[in-house]
Design an enzyme around this catalytic site. Structure first.
Site, short mmCIF file in Angstrom:
data_model
loop_
_atom_site.label_atom_id
_atom_site.label_comp_id
_atom_site.label_asym_id
_atom_site.label_seq_id
_atom_site.Cartn_x
_atom_site.Cartn_y
_atom_site.Cartn_z
N GLU A 74 -13.28 1.24 25.20
CA GLU A 74 -13.04 2.02 26.37
C GLU A 74 -14.13 1.69 27.46
OE1 GLU A 74 -13.20 6.08 25.52
OE2 GLU A 74 -12.44 6.73 27.50
N ARG A 91 -18.50 4.05 7.78
CA ARG A 91 -17.64 4.82 6.67
C ARG A 91 -16.62 4.12 5.88
NH1 ARG A 91 -19.10 8.11 11.27
NH2 ARG A 91 -17.66 7.13 12.38
P1 AMP Z 1 -10.78 2.83 16.75
O1 AMP Z 1 -11.44 1.43 16.74
O2 AMP Z 1 -10.82 3.55 18.08
O3 AMP Z 1 -9.62 2.88 15.90
O4 AMP Z 1 -12.10 3.85 16.21
C1 AMP Z 1 -12.04 3.90 14.68
C2 AMP Z 1 -13.79 3.80 14.23
O5 AMP Z 1 -14.10 4.74 15.07
C3 AMP Z 1 -13.46 4.40 12.83
O6 AMP Z 1 -14.59 3.52 12.34
C4 AMP Z 1 -13.84 5.90 12.89
O7 AMP Z 1 -15.02 6.08 11.97
C5 AMP Z 1 -14.41 6.23 14.39
N1 AMP Z 1 -13.91 7.18 14.92
C6 AMP Z 1 -12.86 7.11 16.11
N2 AMP Z 1 -12.67 8.40 16.48
C7 AMP Z 1 -13.04 9.09 15.45
C8 AMP Z 1 -12.76 10.53 15.40
N3 AMP Z 1 -12.30 11.56 16.09
N4 AMP Z 1 -13.37 11.02 14.05
C9 AMP Z 1 -13.92 10.28 13.45
N5 AMP Z 1 -14.23 8.97 13.41
C10 AMP Z 1 -13.66 8.53 14.42
#
Ligand code: AMP
Length: 178
Positions: free
Chosen positions: A98, A61
């Protein structure tokens, strides 16, 4: 920036991809011309004077607005992808999730030491993927690195902002608390 326009058009999908997750669906922003324009205008306003020469979009995205803002800034666009997707020689970073680990890649010739890089993703949750992308881009020794998200999720148990290196200057357009 018209925050309400973006908030009104962002779809929340409960329990996707698994129970308990509130999925912030940016596809409903991307499909609205006014929202696409609003995000593009705000990113341009934030980064037009930073001398950005490459925008790195994080799969998948992060590719959408990443490429749009790269074109508006007169910068190049680089894909940061999951392993095995990029055809030529790559550099990789592996980071803890995780459960288990994940790896991301960038083509070895995608960034040079003269570049000023803007990292872009749609959403900040734990910060793991952006921090890994930052560590990976740092290996290329660019002149500067910035980071941007459309959405920052601030929920109990999530502290993405503080998972990122403090020297990484970052912006978010929307901050969500639920
Ligand atoms: P993180 O590495 O945990 O910061 O996760 C970010 C990535 O996971 C991004 O590329 C987001 O597209 C996706 N992501 C994680 N949680 C969500 C959420 N609640 N809604 C939409 N996309 C998410």
């Amino acid at each position: 920036m018209n925050t309400n326009l973006l908030l009104q058009n962002l779809r929340n999908v409960p329990d996707f991809p698994k129970p308990g997750i509130q999925f912030k669906d940016v596809s409903t922003l991307f499909k609205q011309p006014e929202c696409l324009q609003e995000i593009s205008d705000e990113l341009f306003r934030l980064y037009k004077d930073k001398g950005i020469t490459k925008v790195v979009g994080i799969e998948s995205r992060g590719f959408v607005m990443g490429a749009i803002i790269a074109a508006r800034l007169g910068a190049g666009f680089v894909m940061c992808r999951k392993p095995g997707k990029l055809p030529a020689v790559t550099r990789q970073a592996t980071y803890l999730k995780e459960y288990g680990t994940d790896t991301i890649e960038i083509h070895e010739d995608a960034i040079g030491s003269d570049d000023v890089v803007l990292l872009h993703d749609d959403l900040l949750a734990t910060g793991g993927s952006m921090q890994a992308a930052y560590e990976l881009v740092k290996q290329f020794n660019p002149k500067g690195i910035y980071a941007n998200f459309i959405i920052e999720l601030c929920m109990e148990g999530l502290d993405g902002r503080h998972a990122l290196s403090p020297e990484l200057e970052m912006t978010t357009l929307l901050t969500l608390h639920e």
